[in-house]
Structure formats: C-alpha cells, structure tokens
Design a protein around this motif. Sequence first.
Motif, PDB file in Angstrom:
ATOM      1  N   ARG A  60       0.815  -1.221   0.000  1.00 18.46           N
ATOM      2  CA  ARG A  60       0.000   0.000   0.000  1.00 18.46           C
ATOM      3  C   ARG A  60       0.850   1.274   0.000  1.00 18.46           C
ATOM      4  NH1 ARG A  60      -5.310   1.577   1.213  1.00 18.46           N
ATOM      5  NH2 ARG A  60      -5.353   3.831   1.512  1.00 18.46           N
ATOM      6  N   ALA A  61       1.857   1.341   0.878  1.00 13.43           N
ATOM      7  CA  ALA A  61       2.657   2.567   0.992  1.00 13.43           C
ATOM      8  C   ALA A  61       3.351   2.884  -0.326  1.00 13.43           C
ATOM      9  CB  ALA A  61       3.677   2.427   2.112  1.00 13.43           C
ATOM     10  N   ALA A  62       3.802   1.851  -1.037  1.00 11.89           N
ATOM     11  CA  ALA A  62       4.438   2.077  -2.333  1.00 11.89           C
ATOM     12  C   ALA A  62       3.423   2.565  -3.363  1.00 11.89           C
ATOM     13  CB  ALA A  62       5.111   0.796  -2.817  1.00 11.89           C
ATOM     14  N   ALA A  63       2.226   2.005  -3.351  1.00 10.74           N
ATOM     15  CA  ALA A  63       1.187   2.438  -4.293  1.00 10.74           C
ATOM     16  C   ALA A  63       0.833   3.899  -4.077  1.00 10.74           C
ATOM     17  CB  ALA A  63      -0.047   1.553  -4.151  1.00 10.74           C
ATOM     18  N   GLU A  64       0.880   4.352  -2.833  1.00 13.01           N
ATOM     19  CA  GLU A  64       0.509   5.731  -2.523  1.00 13.01           C
ATOM     20  C   GLU A  64       1.500   6.754  -3.059  1.00 13.01           C
ATOM     21  OE1 GLU A  64       0.063   5.419   1.692  1.00 13.01           O
ATOM     22  OE2 GLU A  64      -2.101   5.003   1.567  1.00 13.01           O
ATOM     23  N   VAL A  65       2.717   6.331  -3.401  1.00 12.05           N
ATOM     24  CA  VAL A  65       3.692   7.287  -3.939  1.00 12.05           C
ATOM     25  C   VAL A  65       3.860   7.161  -5.454  1.00 12.05           C
ATOM     26  CG1 VAL A  65       4.953   7.327  -1.745  1.00 12.05           C
ATOM     27  CG2 VAL A  65       5.744   5.814  -3.588  1.00 12.05           C
ATOM     28  N   LEU A  66       3.076   6.309  -6.110  1.00 17.65           N
ATOM     29  CA  LEU A  66       3.215   6.141  -7.558  1.00 17.65           C
ATOM     30  C   LEU A  66       2.547   7.289  -8.317  1.00 17.65           C
ATOM     31  CD1 LEU A  66       2.558   2.358  -8.326  1.00 17.65           C
ATOM     32  CD2 LEU A  66       4.745   3.574  -8.273  1.00 17.65           C
ATOM     33  N   PRO A  67       3.235   7.935  -9.232  1.00 18.22           N
ATOM     34  CA  PRO A  67       2.591   8.920 -10.093  1.00 18.22           C
ATOM     35  C   PRO A  67       1.479   8.272 -10.911  1.00 18.22           C
ATOM     36  CG  PRO A  67       4.987   9.076 -10.241  1.00 18.22           C
ATOM     37  CD  PRO A  67       4.687   7.829  -9.485  1.00 18.22           C
ATOM     38  N   GLY A  68       0.351   8.955 -10.998  1.00 23.90           N
ATOM     39  CA  GLY A  68      -0.764   8.467 -11.797  1.00 23.90           C
ATOM     40  C   GLY A  68      -1.832   7.743 -11.012  1.00 23.90           C
ATOM     41  N   VAL A  69      -1.574   7.429  -9.741  1.00 22.70           N
ATOM     42  CA  VAL A  69      -2.566   6.740  -8.924  1.00 22.70           C
ATOM     43  C   VAL A  69      -3.452   7.770  -8.220  1.00 22.70           C
ATOM     44  CG1 VAL A  69      -2.904   5.289  -6.883  1.00 22.70           C
ATOM     45  CG2 VAL A  69      -1.165   4.689  -8.571  1.00 22.70           C
ATOM     46  N   ASP A  70      -4.761   7.637  -8.398  1.00 21.16           N
ATOM     47  CA  ASP A  70      -5.703   8.548  -7.756  1.00 21.16           C
ATOM     48  C   ASP A  70      -6.153   8.055  -6.385  1.00 21.16           C
ATOM     49  OD1 ASP A  70      -6.110  10.517  -9.956  1.00 21.16           O
ATOM     50  OD2 ASP A  70      -6.807   8.742 -11.017  1.00 21.16           O
ATOM     51  N   ARG A  71      -6.242   6.737  -6.250  1.00 17.88           N
ATOM     52  CA  ARG A  71      -6.751   6.172  -4.995  1.00 17.88           C
ATOM     53  C   ARG A  71      -6.199   4.762  -4.828  1.00 17.88           C
ATOM     54  NH1 ARG A  71     -11.851   3.641  -3.922  1.00 17.88           N
ATOM     55  NH2 ARG A  71     -12.567   4.169  -6.024  1.00 17.88           N
ATOM     56  N   VAL A  72      -5.944   4.380  -3.573  1.00 18.17           N
ATOM     57  CA  VAL A  72      -5.422   3.050  -3.276  1.00 18.17           C
ATOM     58  C   VAL A  72      -6.422   2.303  -2.403  1.00 18.17           C
ATOM     59  CG1 VAL A  72      -3.540   1.708  -2.226  1.00 18.17           C
ATOM     60  CG2 VAL A  72      -3.047   3.891  -3.388  1.00 18.17           C
ATOM     61  N   ILE A  73      -6.699   1.061  -2.758  1.00 16.91           N
ATOM     62  CA  ILE A  73      -7.481   0.184  -1.899  1.00 16.91           C
ATOM     63  C   ILE A  73      -6.635  -1.036  -1.573  1.00 16.91           C
ATOM     64  CG2 ILE A  73      -9.736   0.992  -2.674  1.00 16.91           C
ATOM     65  CD1 ILE A  73      -9.955  -1.323  -4.529  1.00 16.91           C
ATOM     66  N   THR A  74      -6.879  -1.616  -0.410  1.00 12.32           N
ATOM     67  CA  THR A  74      -6.044  -2.715   0.084  1.00 12.32           C
ATOM     68  C   THR A  74      -6.883  -3.953   0.305  1.00 12.32           C
ATOM     69  OG1 THR A  74      -4.677  -1.080   1.249  1.00 12.32           O
ATOM     70  CG2 THR A  74      -4.360  -3.380   1.841  1.00 12.32           C
ATOM     71  N   TRP A  75      -6.328  -5.098  -0.119  1.00 14.95           N
ATOM     72  CA  TRP A  75      -7.003  -6.376   0.105  1.00 14.95           C
ATOM     73  C   TRP A  75      -5.962  -7.471   0.155  1.00 14.95           C
ATOM     74  CZ3 TRP A  75      -8.385 -10.902  -2.899  1.00 14.95           C
ATOM     75  CH2 TRP A  75      -9.430 -11.657  -2.322  1.00 14.95           C
ATOM     76  N   ARG A  76      -6.076  -8.373   1.119  1.00 11.14           N
ATOM     77  CA  ARG A  76      -5.134  -9.484   1.268  1.00 11.14           C
ATOM     78  C   ARG A  76      -5.605 -10.660   0.416  1.00 11.14           C
ATOM     79  NH1 ARG A  76      -4.324 -11.106   7.274  1.00 11.14           N
ATOM     80  NH2 ARG A  76      -2.724 -12.462   6.312  1.00 11.14           N
ATOM     81  N   ALA A  77      -4.830 -10.988  -0.594  1.00  4.51           N
ATOM     82  CA  ALA A  77      -5.202 -12.082  -1.488  1.00  4.51           C
ATOM     83  C   ALA A  77      -4.767 -13.414  -0.891  1.00  4.51           C
ATOM     84  CB  ALA A  77      -4.541 -11.884  -2.849  1.00  4.51           C
ATOM     85  N   PRO A  78      -5.680 -14.344  -0.673  1.00  6.05           N
ATOM     86  CA  PRO A  78      -5.318 -15.626  -0.064  1.00  6.05           C
ATOM     87  C   PRO A  78      -4.346 -16.458  -0.894  1.00  6.05           C
ATOM     88  CG  PRO A  78      -7.690 -15.261   0.087  1.00  6.05           C
ATOM     89  CD  PRO A  78      -7.141 -14.200  -0.825  1.00  6.05           C
ATOM     90  N   TRP A  79      -4.208 -16.171  -2.186  1.00  2.00           N
ATOM     91  CA  TRP A  79      -3.303 -16.950  -3.038  1.00  2.00           C
ATOM     92  C   TRP A  79      -1.959 -16.253  -3.250  1.00  2.00           C
ATOM     93  CZ3 TRP A  79      -7.681 -14.438  -4.446  1.00  2.00           C
ATOM     94  CH2 TRP A  79      -7.560 -13.380  -5.359  1.00  2.00           C
ATOM     95  N   ILE A  80      -1.755 -15.077  -2.625  1.00  3.87           N
ATOM     96  CA  ILE A  80      -0.513 -14.334  -2.814  1.00  3.87           C
ATOM     97  C   ILE A  80       0.146 -13.939  -1.488  1.00  3.87           C
ATOM     98  CG2 ILE A  80       0.451 -12.132  -3.643  1.00  3.87           C
ATOM     99  CD1 ILE A  80      -1.296 -12.343  -6.079  1.00  3.87           C
ATOM    100  N   ASP A  81      -0.634 -13.501  -0.510  1.00  3.75           N
ATOM    101  CA  ASP A  81      -0.096 -12.997   0.750  1.00  3.75           C
ATOM    102  C   ASP A  81       0.810 -14.045   1.414  1.00  3.75           C
ATOM    103  OD1 ASP A  81      -1.020 -10.504   2.695  1.00  3.75           O
ATOM    104  OD2 ASP A  81      -0.239 -12.227   3.796  1.00  3.75           O
TER     105      ASP A  81
END
Length: 366
Positions: free
Chosen positions: A65-86
């Motif tokens: 999430r913190a990295a997504a919040e500093v990306l140019p071009g991102v208007d909004r960040v939502i967070t979700w824990r994916a059971p197949w990736i986390d």
Amino acid sequence: MSRTSRERAKDQAARAGAAHRAGDAGRVLVARLDDAGDVLLAGPAVRAIRTRAREVIFLAGPNGRAAAEVLPGVDRVITWRAPWIDHTPPPVTEEGVRELAEQTSGIDEAVLLTSFHQSALPLALLLRLAGVGRITAISNDYPGSLLDVRHVVDESVDVPEAERMLAVAQAAGFALPDGDDGKLAVQRPLPDIEKFTGHCVGVGGVADKGAYVVVHPGTSAPARTWPADRHRQTVRELADDGHQVVVTGTERDLTAYVASDVALDLGGMTTFAELAAVIERAGVLVAGNTGPAHLAAAVGTPVVSLFAPVVPAVRWAPYGVPMVLLGDQEAPCQGSRARVCPVPGHPCLSQVTSEQVVKAVRELTQ
C-alpha cells in the motif's frame, strides 16, 4: 448466474469495451497484490494506463500500500489481502470476497499485474463477479470468459519485471505518454528530511545529493538477507573510507546494531515517502533484493545490490539505475523462490565480503 445476470454482465462488458475503443477507459483498476518493490516496478504500467483512464485505482496488498501511494498516476489506493498471494494468507471467506466486491464497485476496467509464478485468474473471477466489464492479464492457462484481453508470454525468458508489466498495459491498449522514459518514479515533491539528515551537510548547510551512503540491512525474506555482522563491518569500513553513513529499516534492533556508534540510525523513523527522500539524497544505497532497492531506482540513486539468486536478477534487480550486483548468481538456491535459504551456510551471500561492498560503493561514487 441467471439469464438476466448474464445479460447484464455482457452489457457491462460491451459498454466497457466501447468506451475503451472510444479513448475513455473510465475508472481503471490496476492490481499488484504483493510487496512494495513489486508495486514500485508497476509504475511505468500505471503511467501508461493513466493516459486514457478517467481515474486510476490501485489494488494493493497490505505490504504494497505505501508504495502504491507514492506512484505517479494513482488517484486512490485500496487494500485487500489475497489468499493466493499474501505471505501469511488469510482464509477464503464470504466476508473477504464481499469486501473486495464492495471496494471495486463501479470499476469499468481492470489490468491485473502478476509475476511469472502467480495466476491472475482468481482475482479475475472475483472482479468479474463484482461486475468489472473489461479485464486484462497474463495467463498461460486457458482463462475462458474470465479475461477479455489475454496476454501470453514465454515464461522461460527472463524479462525485467517493470517491462513485463508495462507489456500487459500495452496489450490492454495503453501506452506511455510521449517523453516518458519508462523508468521507475515516485510522486513529487518528496517530504523535507532535514530533521533526519541535517548533520550530513554539504554546500549550503543541507544534505546535498551524495552527502552520505545509505545501508539498508533488512529484507522481507531471510534467504535474501546478508548477515548483520557483515553490514556492521561494512558501515565501519565505509566510515573509514570517508563516507557519512545512514542506516535505514523497520527492524530497530537490527538497524541499531548495524549503525553501532558510527552511522546515523533511522530505523523505524521514516514514512515510506520520507525513506524515498533519504535515499534520493544518498550517493549510493547498499541493500538486498528488497523494496528500498527499487525505491532507489525510482529516485535515481545507484545501488550496490546484495542479490540472492532465489529469483532471477534479470527480473528483479534495481531497474534503470547504475548498479553493482554482488552475490553468487549460480548458487544452488538459484531459481528456488525460497524465503528461507535451502542451502547450509547461505553461500550465495555469505561469501560476499565487506571489502567487496566498499569497493563497489567507490565504483559508483567516483
């Protein structure tokens, strides 16, 4: 799904496709659900998508999430824990699926970004059920109706992760704007960090570019970690070589040990954006294969990369900046994707000496 629901889904997909062809992609979801470094590597793809999207919503995991919040071009960040990736996967529950559906309500289009060992299809299924009309992703497995744009790649060929994700955006019909060099980037301006680095002064009484070397000893996986005592010795040798040294990280005991009485210890003190600013002012970052190495690439700082070959350096080494790669890339752990070293003695990194790191710093600062 009832016939009415099927028709409604087809109508939404048709509207999304028509809007995309007309040049307005509407509200576009970009998903990368793992760690901060992976999210930073998605930056060029995000900027390409932003050229035609009315709004870009980034779907990140908790670690990204913190990295997504500093990306140019991102208007909004939502967070979700994916059971197949986390890394500590939550159970699959109706409540968790409902949460994702609620957060992605009203999305017109989705571009799903995954690494070569991840499948986009579980997320594609959930987003399709949530009503997303147009979905693009890499899939070497047959996706059926889960994807509208299926991008197929030869996974036996190692490609830098940033380029791999940009190719997915391009397959979806998005291209980088004119003048964009395709490198990693962060939003500007970065925070003022004089409260942290004010004593590392250069011309004008502020910490100028190159005023210090940053050493970041922590990683998210033990298999990627250079021994703490080697970091500590390196800090001392860098100081003896005439460098001011700043130690960063979230593990305060580790950073305090590595910094000792020689370096400035910023362990646990900076936000992600402040860490970006600290690294931007550095002449070099010394780090393993971890998020701050990609943050250095995003702010244009050279990297001494202590890289364990559990994943290919071609894919995940710092992208687009001067770099010295250290570590035996032919070690037995090569390509294992192990989080804990499977080889006694951790030979891929334990054989790297502090002298080699100091020499690499010299090469990058001269």
